[in-house]
Design an enzyme around this catalytic site. Structure first.
Site, PDB file in Angstrom:
ATOM      1  N   PHE A 155      -8.408  -4.473 -10.084  1.00  0.00           N
ATOM      2  CA  PHE A 155      -7.357  -3.728  -9.200  1.00  0.00           C
ATOM      3  C   PHE A 155      -6.125  -4.385  -9.887  1.00  0.00           C
ATOM      4  CE2 PHE A 155      -6.169  -3.122  -4.379  1.00  0.00           C
ATOM      5  CZ  PHE A 155      -5.340  -2.225  -4.905  1.00  0.00           C
ATOM      6  N   ASP A 207      -2.333   5.464  -6.336  1.00  0.00           N
ATOM      7  CA  ASP A 207      -2.498   6.358  -5.391  1.00  0.00           C
ATOM      8  C   ASP A 207      -1.055   6.840  -4.792  1.00  0.00           C
ATOM      9  OD1 ASP A 207      -5.325   6.216  -4.719  1.00  0.00           O
ATOM     10  OD2 ASP A 207      -5.037   3.974  -4.856  1.00  0.00           O
ATOM     11  N   ALA A 208      -1.209   8.219  -4.573  1.00  0.00           N
ATOM     12  CA  ALA A 208       0.048   8.661  -3.805  1.00  0.00           C
ATOM     13  C   ALA A 208       0.013   8.112  -2.478  1.00  0.00           C
ATOM     14  CB  ALA A 208       0.010  10.101  -3.798  1.00  0.00           C
ATOM     15  N   LYS A 231      10.287   8.398  13.363  1.00  0.00           N
ATOM     16  CA  LYS A 231      10.649   9.067  14.439  1.00  0.00           C
ATOM     17  C   LYS A 231      11.755   8.279  15.389  1.00  0.00           C
ATOM     18  CE  LYS A 231       6.208  11.656  14.170  1.00  0.00           C
ATOM     19  NZ  LYS A 231       4.945  11.896  14.864  1.00  0.00           N
ATOM     20  N   HIS A 261       1.086  -1.255  -0.040  1.00  0.00           N
ATOM     21  CA  HIS A 261       0.081  -0.169  -0.042  1.00  0.00           C
ATOM     22  C   HIS A 261       1.002   1.231   0.145  1.00  0.00           C
ATOM     23  CE1 HIS A 261      -2.736   3.085   1.418  1.00  0.00           C
ATOM     24  NE2 HIS A 261      -3.634   2.435   1.022  1.00  0.00           N
ATOM     25  N   LYS A 309      -5.520  -4.690   0.611  1.00  0.00           N
ATOM     26  CA  LYS A 309      -6.273  -4.065   1.856  1.00  0.00           C
ATOM     27  C   LYS A 309      -7.438  -5.175   2.445  1.00  0.00           C
ATOM     28  CE  LYS A 309      -7.408   0.188   2.024  1.00  0.00           C
ATOM     29  NZ  LYS A 309      -8.146   1.814   1.625  1.00  0.00           N
ATOM     30  N   GLU A 346      14.144  16.137   9.003  1.00  0.00           N
ATOM     31  CA  GLU A 346      15.255  16.430   9.837  1.00  0.00           C
ATOM     32  C   GLU A 346      15.941  15.180  10.470  1.00  0.00           C
ATOM     33  OE1 GLU A 346      12.071  19.070   8.935  1.00  0.00           O
ATOM     34  OE2 GLU A 346      11.888  17.690  10.690  1.00  0.00           O
ATOM     35  N   GLU A 404      10.213  11.899   6.804  1.00  0.00           N
ATOM     36  CA  GLU A 404       8.833  11.611   6.343  1.00  0.00           C
ATOM     37  C   GLU A 404       9.140  11.097   4.869  1.00  0.00           C
ATOM     38  OE1 GLU A 404       6.660  11.787   8.079  1.00  0.00           O
ATOM     39  OE2 GLU A 404       7.280  13.475   9.653  1.00  0.00           O
ATOM     40  N   ASP A 438       5.420  10.528  20.914  1.00  0.00           N
ATOM     41  CA  ASP A 438       4.390  10.045  19.707  1.00  0.00           C
ATOM     42  C   ASP A 438       4.507   8.491  19.674  1.00  0.00           C
ATOM     43  OD1 ASP A 438       2.895  12.220  19.238  1.00  0.00           O
ATOM     44  OD2 ASP A 438       3.879  12.718  17.276  1.00  0.00           O
ATOM     45  N   LYS A 484      11.044  10.935  20.425  1.00  0.00           N
ATOM     46  CA  LYS A 484       9.372  11.465  20.052  1.00  0.00           C
ATOM     47  C   LYS A 484       8.531  10.668  20.713  1.00  0.00           C
ATOM     48  CE  LYS A 484      12.066  13.429  16.799  1.00  0.00           C
ATOM     49  NZ  LYS A 484      13.665  13.348  16.452  1.00  0.00           N
ATOM     50  N   ARG A 522      -0.144   7.962   7.266  1.00  0.00           N
ATOM     51  CA  ARG A 522      -1.648   8.211   7.308  1.00  0.00           C
ATOM     52  C   ARG A 522      -2.205   6.788   7.481  1.00  0.00           C
ATOM     53  NH1 ARG A 522      -2.191  11.132   1.396  1.00  0.00           N
ATOM     54  NH2 ARG A 522      -1.868   9.463   0.678  1.00  0.00           N
ATOM     55  N   LYS A 523      -1.799   5.803   8.267  1.00  0.00           N
ATOM     56  CA  LYS A 523      -2.222   4.718   8.656  1.00  0.00           C
ATOM     57  C   LYS A 523      -2.186   4.369   9.994  1.00  0.00           C
ATOM     58  CE  LYS A 523      -4.141   3.557   4.998  1.00  0.00           C
ATOM     59  NZ  LYS A 523      -4.337   5.026   4.426  1.00  0.00           N
ATOM     60  N   ASP A 535       0.929   4.137   1.169  1.00  0.00           N
ATOM     61  CA  ASP A 535       1.114   4.653   2.537  1.00  0.00           C
ATOM     62  C   ASP A 535       2.064   3.827   3.596  1.00  0.00           C
ATOM     63  OD1 ASP A 535      -0.518   6.766   2.106  1.00  0.00           O
ATOM     64  OD2 ASP A 535      -2.208   5.947   2.933  1.00  0.00           O
ATOM     65  N   LYS A 536       1.884   2.577   3.258  1.00  0.00           N
ATOM     66  CA  LYS A 536       2.605   1.833   4.039  1.00  0.00           C
ATOM     67  C   LYS A 536       4.317   1.583   3.601  1.00  0.00           C
ATOM     68  CE  LYS A 536       0.994   0.667   7.424  1.00  0.00           C
ATOM     69  NZ  LYS A 536       2.008   1.343   8.603  1.00  0.00           N
TER      70      LYS A 536
END
Length: 420
Positions: free
Chosen positions: A272, A280-281, A307, A51, A203, A92, A79, A313, A311, A286-287, A53-54
């Site tokens: 598909f 898809d970009a 990260k 995917h 998915k 960074e 990123e 998060d 961090k 995003r997941k 995003d993955k």
């Protein structure tokens, strides 16, 4: 909210007569009264390694690992974005490591399985752009410079959640466990050649019927399964549907959860062939629901991948999961949500809050006391205790960061023996 909170009809009341109402559709998930019963449907999704995003999550964590292999004190906020024939890495990074970004990115894309332009993406021919700068000196001086390990501050403000439930041995929601297993099985059969028509992008989605027993969630049956997987153009829809049901679903979902009323949406779009970044970009982070609890519990909004562990998060979310699982495994609650919060540069958590949905053997305030006496939640101590300076993060970036008991590198999945 601590001792001042009161629960009534799904509302939280504080002294200022302010009320916070939860959406009715989630009333079963947060209901506190010990006598809560009933049934409901809940859905979780997962996405495969290919995917878009993955793919980005895995690239960002591969760069983090590459830094940590050479410099365990690297500070990384990386990123990644991707689209047709292109991967862009930016962010960074402050490190002593010498990183070959081109090779790192292409190795990830190759490992995922995008090795031919016929699949829509090729690790050899895709373009890789790098725009990496250094961490802000303002952040560095406020968080970690000239500080002992135990006094390292949080890398940013925010709130983080950990969740655990006794419905599965790994203390994860059944909906998400099954959704991840479907994508893993697709990748396994793709790589083995058992399903040669399967491509990397996939998915899955699982809807289960649950029974609520005094706040605990009991999985009853699978209501609906959805699978969409990228495929070659030389196979018919009905044959894909047959193989997905016989080769994947029946080898992943326990028979006791499937019945004649289970609904299957297999390749529901009908076609598909174009998948991955060509279709898809993609973007890192995003997941975040796939990465955590599939919509159960809560989420503070911060992504994990790319990260380093200063961090919070990432590190505090791992710690919150460690806490939640330790409490459930200790038999102190059947289901629990833990929230932590931090301020940038400050080591101690600003708040620790728990919700046990009426399943706790002790009060929520008593559990907070147990947490404080068993876990040092300063970021530097979380990093020390969970060994988060190791280059182990790329594998966390697919199939979820939690519930992975079979891998000793997932230290936050080993329950701590609590002193009560």
């Amino acid at each position: 909210l601590k001792s001042t909170r009161h629960y009534k009809s799904g509302a939280c009341r504080v002294h200022q007569n302010t009320f916070f109402f939860f959406f009715p559709s989630f009333s079963y998930l947060i209901r506190m009264d010990p006598g809560a019963t009933g049934s409901f449907l809940f859905t979780s999704e997962s996405v495969g390694e290919g995917h878009p995003d993955k793919l980005c999550d895995q690239v960002s964590d591969a760069i983090l690992d590459a830094c940590l292999k050479q410099d365990k004190d690297s500070k990384v906020a990386c990123e990644t974005s991707t689209t047709t024939g292109l991967v862009i890495v930016f962010g960074e990074v402050t490190t002593k490591a010498k990183i070959d970004y081109q090779k790192t990115v292409r190795d990830v894309v190759k490992k995922i399985g995008y090795d031919d332009s016929n699949k829509g993406f090729d690790y050899e021919t895709c373009s890789v752009l790098v725009a990496i700068g250094e961490q802000s000196q303002d952040i560095a001086q406020g968080v970690h410079e000239d500080k002992k390990e135990e006094n390292v501050g949080a890398g940013d403000q925010g709130m983080m959640f950990g969740y655990a439930t006794d419905e599965t041995p790994e203390c994860m929601p059944t909906t998400l466990v099954l959704a991840h297993k479907i994508n893993r099985k697709l990748a396994e059969h793709r790589r083995s050649g058992t399903l040669p028509w399967v491509r990397p992008d996939s998915k899955s989605q699982v809807t289960m019927e649950y029974r609520l027993e005094s706040g605990a969630c009991i999985p009853v049956r699978v209501h609906t399964i959805v699978i969409s997987v990228q495929h070659s153009d030389d196979i018919k829809l009905d044959e894909m549907q047959r193989q997905l049901k016989e080769v994947v679903i029946k080898n992943v979902v326990p028979e006791k959860y499937l019945d004649e009323n289970t609904i299957y949406h297999l390749q529901p779009s009908g076609k598909f062939v174009a998948g991955g970044p060509k279709a898809d970009a993609g973007l890192t982070g995003r997941k975040i629901i796939v990465d955590t609890y599939g919509g159960w519990g809560g989420h503070g909004g911060g992504a994990f991948s790319g990260k380093d562990a200063t961090k919070v998060d990432r590190s505090a979310s791992y710690a919150a999961r460690w806490i939640a699982k330790s409490i459930v495994k200790a038999g102190l609650a059947r289901r629990i949500l833990v929230q932590l919060s931090y301020a940038i540069g400050y080591p101690e958590p600003l708040s620790i809050t728990v919700f046990t949905y009426g399943t706790g053997k002790k009060s929520d305030d008593e559990l907070v006391t147990i947490i404080r006496s068993n876990f040092d939640l300063r970021p530097g101590c979380i990093i020390r205790d969970l060994k988060l300076k190791r280059p182990i993060f790329q594998k966390t970036a697919a199939y979820g960061h939690f519930g992975r008991e079979d891998d000793p590198d997932f230290t936050w999945e080993k329950p701590k023996k609590l002193k009560i």
